[in-house]
Design an enzyme around this catalytic site. Structure first.
Site, mmCIF file in Angstrom:
data_model
loop_
_atom_site.group_PDB
_atom_site.id
_atom_site.type_symbol
_atom_site.label_atom_id
_atom_site.label_comp_id
_atom_site.label_asym_id
_atom_site.label_seq_id
_atom_site.Cartn_x
_atom_site.Cartn_y
_atom_site.Cartn_z
ATOM 1 N N HIS A 10 -9.511 -4.734 11.554
ATOM 2 C CA HIS A 10 -10.237 -4.606 10.285
ATOM 3 C C HIS A 10 -11.563 -3.871 10.463
ATOM 4 C CE1 HIS A 10 -7.370 -7.577 8.942
ATOM 5 N NE2 HIS A 10 -7.873 -7.577 7.734
ATOM 6 N N GLU A 30 0.806 -1.231 0.000
ATOM 7 C CA GLU A 30 0.000 0.000 0.000
ATOM 8 C C GLU A 30 0.832 1.271 0.000
ATOM 9 O OE1 GLU A 30 -0.665 -2.583 1.971
ATOM 10 O OE2 GLU A 30 -2.708 -3.187 1.459
#
Lengths: 333, 451
Positions: free
Chosen positions: B254, B185
């Protein structure tokens, strides 16, 4: 995989040598002046001088063509001068004035020129590496043959994003030259104290990227290596790494206690390896220029730098309305 | 010509220092780079180098002197054969005057005016579409419209999207424009930002915004700030998108809502769609916007279907909230999946005779505060609803706006309904308690209406 130690050519024209001399001297005098203005309180915050490293950008700019892009860290004044940005606009940005390249809103570390394809001036160590690969991505996407030079230091070379970028740059064959300006010190930490890797450019091998080490105090060697790197990229063969061994004479920034290296080490470098002196003596011993010729260049550059300094003092501070501009680009209707 | 050597500023904060030691004496010849003196600053003892060559004509400040102000002349340099000028030079040289600016502070730009026009005309046909399809359709339409738009991210191509948002796009646009990335990322967000500097219009998909934490430096320091730092020369026209907030039973790492984080950043625009129509109209606007846009989706909403107008080019402007339901008793301000809870709560409240007005913000930056204030001035009560944590929340900012602009209209303190102030637990029963529910919203609305 090539690992050539580059040696300078001897058959270089007087004109070319004089050009290199002039450009390197411009950077040195500009930086000395910036240091003075900092001492006078006209330049604030952080100011990282490029003195000693001049051959790197001058050599690589000599290997570039119009349309090529460059992006670097916060030690960026030399890169801007070498790619042709107006010294007045650079100095006025250092003093935070309206006439600066970023209207005084960027400062020493954050300057840009769309016209000269200079994409910063980035204050976060190694951020410019993926950004540079992204610029190369945009050229490849558009299908032209431009190359991007992504400059970073030996300190940045330990950042994770460099290796994420190496991986994708080779995977996608991006036309980017990764230029590691190894000046041997990341702030006050020497390369030896930050890694056991014998060389930095060789880390690219793990990703399949070719590269070489270059004598960064020799502008001709840098140019020659730059030409090889650029040819590799333009031929569509993907990225290339140049680890340019250079040396910074001044502190990391203006507030540097200089306790991490000896005075003798710096002095030895200046006396024996100085990039400007090397060209100067080539010009004189080869009888390609006279003392008077060089003095005339020195004088001309002093004039340009003084003019830039004057401009940077006279240019007004940005209007207060500027506080609120350039936060968002205007949406086209 | 004789020149004065001034006490240098050797750090960003230095105003004065101690001249610890002279390394030269009067009559010495120095060249550029030679150390003249050691100076002790607020940070360290540093060596002060000569910048020009010359002869030390006179030392004006003795070593060991403390509190030497920056810009005080400390020595005089002369050229070969030149006399030292008289002591007038020893006076403190003031810093050159900075050109004065008007003392008034320029005003911040004013908030946009309220716009209550419907998103599409009443006679336009609609089609039931899921949020997932709406996002895909919006990207496909914009990619057909502008060849500089491309999508990059993990599993966006051959896998057809980790959440199937990019289903079919690889077939239509090919691998040049639908780019599968390695799991990296930080790197690909930086590459995409560089590509935007270079004139392209990247859409970066984060598999979830939790993973964008790895890339947040490029989102903020590179994408959001460059336009300003370059004095308007270049910026990053791009979209960072992906699911945000809690899904179901995926635990603490998450399940975080980043709305309040990104909303804080000048230079970013932040979009939080609720319905499929929001998703489509706002995504098309986001891709065309010349600024970096954070587009916060929600996994739980992807499969929900809504009416989407059948039009050639349906867009929704940023900064325009939508009144999802009208009411006079209490204003519920929310965004994204929060609208689901707010509408359910409004339904229940109606059964008890309380008419709630539900404001769907749709974009958090710019934020349509005018619509919030107009509603609060009517209902005199407000509850904000979001899944994120309470401290430094979106609702906290809204409270601030209401207090400053509509304090006298309030009949009760504003309540922020938020997720609980804990990392998301995994156990089903605990997770249920950590999350916001429609009943929480009902309770808050009753509280502010004193019912």
């Amino acid at each position: 995989m090539s690992a050539k130690k580059t040696a300078a050519k001897s058959n270089v024209s007087a004109e070319e040598l004089l050009g290199h001399y002039r450009e390197m001297l411009m950077i040195r005098r500009f930086e000395e002046k910036a240091g003075q203005l900092y001492g006078m309180g006209l330049i604030g915050g952080f100011c990282h001088l490029y003195i000693g490293q001049e051959a790197v950008v001058v050599g690589l700019e000599a290997a570039s063509k119009e349309g090529d892009k460059r992006v670097t860290s916060y030690r960026d004044h030399g890169h801007m001068l070498a790619c042709g940005m107006d010294p007045k606009g650079i100095m006025a940005e250092l003093t935070g004035r309206e006439g600066g390249f970023s209207k005084g809103k960027g400062g020493s570390m954050h300057m840009f020129s769309k016209e000269k394809h200079f994409y910063g001036g980035h204050g976060i160590v190694a951020a410019q590496v993926p950004l540079g690969a992204g610029l190369a991505f945009s050229d490849k996407y558009k299908g032209n043959d431009n190359v991007t030079f992504a400059y970073f230091g030996d300190g940045a070379a330990n950042q994770g994003q460099v290796y994420e970028t190496y991986n994708m740059a080779e995977l996608w064959s991006l036309p980017v030259v990764f230029v590691i300006e190894n000046n041997q010190y990341a702030m006050g930490t020497s390369v030896k104290r930050s890694t056991k890797s014998p060389s930095l450019w060789e880390r690219g091998k793990a990703y399949g990227i070719e590269g070489e080490e270059v004598d960064g105090m020799n502008v001709l060697a840098v140019k020659e290596a730059g030409e090889r790197a650029v040819a590799h990229c333009r031929a569509g063969e993907g990225p290339y790494i140049l680890e340019v061994k250079t040396y910074r004479y001044r502190g990391h920034s203006m507030s540097d206690p200089a306790k991490y290296r000896t005075r003798e080490e710096v002095q030895k470098m200046r006396e024996e390896r100085d990039p400007i002196e090397q060209i100067r003596s080539m010009l004189l011993t080869g009888k390609l220029a006279s003392e008077d010729d060089l003095k005339a260049i020195d004088k001309e550059i002093k004039g340009i730098v003084n003019e830039a300094a004057e401009f940077s003092k006279e240019s007004p501070e940005p209007a207060l309305e500027e506080l609120w501009t350039d936060i968002y680009a205007k949406v086209e209707a | 010509m004789a020149t004065e050597i001034l006490m240098p500023a050797l750090s960003p904060t230095m105003e004065e220092g101690t001249l610890s030691k002279w390394m030269v004496k009067e009559g010495d010849t120095v060249s550029s780079g030679d150390i003249l003196a050691e100076i002790e600053t607020d940070k360290a003892t540093m060596e002060f180098e000569a910048t020009d060559e010359g002869i030390v004509g006179k030392i004006l400040i003795a070593e060991g002197t403390e509190g030497v102000k920056v810009n005080t002349a400390i020595a005089i340099m002369v050229e070969e054969g030149e006399a030292v000028p008289e002591a007038s030079a020893a006076s403190v040289v003031a810093a050159p005057p900075v050109v004065a600016s008007a003392p008034t502070v320029a005003a911040a730009p004013v908030a946009p005016v309220m716009d209550a026009t419907p998103d599409w005309a009443a006679d336009v046909p609609v089609k039931q579409t899921t949020v997932r399809e709406a996002l895909r359709d919006a990207m496909a339409e914009e990619m057909r419209r502008d060849e500089n738009v491309f999508l990059m991210g993990e599993e966006v191509g051959e896998y057809q999207g980790a959440y199937k948002i990019s289903q079919g796009l690889l077939d239509e646009f090919g691998a040049k424009r639908i780019i599968d990335t390695p799991i990296t990322e930080h790197g690909f967000a930086g590459i995409a930002t560089g590509a935007a500097f270079g004139g392209l219009r990247p859409i970066v998909e984060f598999m979830t915004f939790n993973f964008a934490m790895q890339a947040i430096d490029h989102i903020i320091n590179s994408a959001a700030k460059t336009l300003y730092m370059s004095g308007g020369q270049m910026g990053a026209p791009m979209v960072f998108r992906g699911p945000n907030g809690a899904a179901a039973r995926v635990g603490a790492q998450h399940s975080q809502c980043y709305a309040a984080w990104y909303m804080q950043i000048p230079g970013l625009k932040v979009v939080t769609p609720y319905s499929a129509a929001d998703a489509k109209g706002l995504m098309k606007t986001a891709i065309r916007d010349p600024n970096p846009v954070i587009f916060l989706e929600n996994e739980i909403m992807y499969g929900k279907a809504f009416d989407v107008p059948v039009m050639d080019d349906f867009t929704i402007p940023f900064g325009k909230a939508k009144i999802e339901r009208s009411g006079d008793d209490v204003t519920i301000v929310t965004f994204g999946i929060g609208v689901t809870y707010a509408l359910k709560a409004a339904e229940k409240l109606a059964e008890e005779g309380i008419a709630a007005e539900v404001v769907n913000l749709r974009t958090l930056r710019p934020m349509d505060t005018e619509t919030i204030l107009t509603s609060v001035r009517k209902t005199n009560r407000c509850v904000t609803v979001e899944e994120g944590w309470p401290q430094g929340s979106v609702g906290g900012y809204i409270c601030n706006v209401i207090m400053q602009e509509a304090f006298d209209y309030l009949d009760a303190p504003v309540i922020n309904c938020t997720g609980k102030d804990v990392p998301m637990p995994y156990a089903a029963n605990l997770e249920k308690h950590a999350l916001l529910t429609a009943d929480d919203v009902v309770d808050a609305c009753k509280k502010v209406t004193y019912r």
